[in-house]
Design a protein around this motif. Structure first.
Motif, PDB file in Angstrom:
ATOM      1  N   ALA A 156       1.500   4.217  -2.782  1.00  0.00           N
ATOM      2  CA  ALA A 156       1.340   5.328  -2.688  1.00  0.00           C
ATOM      3  C   ALA A 156       2.463   5.708  -3.026  1.00  0.00           C
ATOM      4  N   GLU A 180       1.013  -1.111  -0.023  1.00  0.00           N
ATOM      5  CA  GLU A 180       0.010  -0.261  -0.460  1.00  0.00           C
ATOM      6  C   GLU A 180       1.326   1.262  -0.057  1.00  0.00           C
ATOM      7  N   THR A 181       2.086   1.333   0.887  1.00  0.00           N
ATOM      8  CA  THR A 181       2.774   1.933   1.001  1.00  0.00           C
ATOM      9  C   THR A 181       3.242   2.627  -0.785  1.00  0.00           C
TER      10      THR A 181
END
Length: 112
Positions: free
Chosen positions: A27, A23-24
């Motif tokens: 992003a 997810e990081t």
């Protein structure tokens, strides 16, 4: 170790990181895609800015990625050289040391 080998290693390390925190990293990738698109400044100009920051920040992996992006964008050795000169002016002696790494990286990666 050659720049090509270092580049291969860091890409492998980043794939590992992507698996651990997807997810990081997704992003962060989206942020990069957003800011690198053509706008008031074209993509190549933004990559010159990023290379200057990478040199001044002494981030060797960042140097490799932005040199690679500049090669793909058609940057000349002279354009990279002027970018490195500005990084040296802004960052002094430490930037001069990393600018020499960046130019060596450009020379090796552009010779493919």
């Amino acid at each position: 170790m050659s720049w090509n080998d270092k580049f291969t290693d860091i890409k492998s390390q980043l794939r590992n990181l992507n698996g651990a925190i997807p997810e990081t990293t997704k992003a962060f990738g989206a942020l990069g895609a957003t800011v690198k698109g053509d706008g008031a400044l074209e993509h190549k100009t933004k990559e010159f800015v990023a290379l200057g920051i990478a040199v001044a920040s002494r981030c060797e992996p960042c140097i490799m990625f932005h040199v690679d992006a500049l090669i793909r964008a058609g940057a000349s050795r002279e354009e990279v050289g002027e970018t490195l000169a500005m990084a040296i002016q802004m960052g002094g002696g430490p930037s001069m040391m990393y600018a020499s790494k960046a130019l060596e990286c450009f020379d090796e990666l552009s010779a493919k």
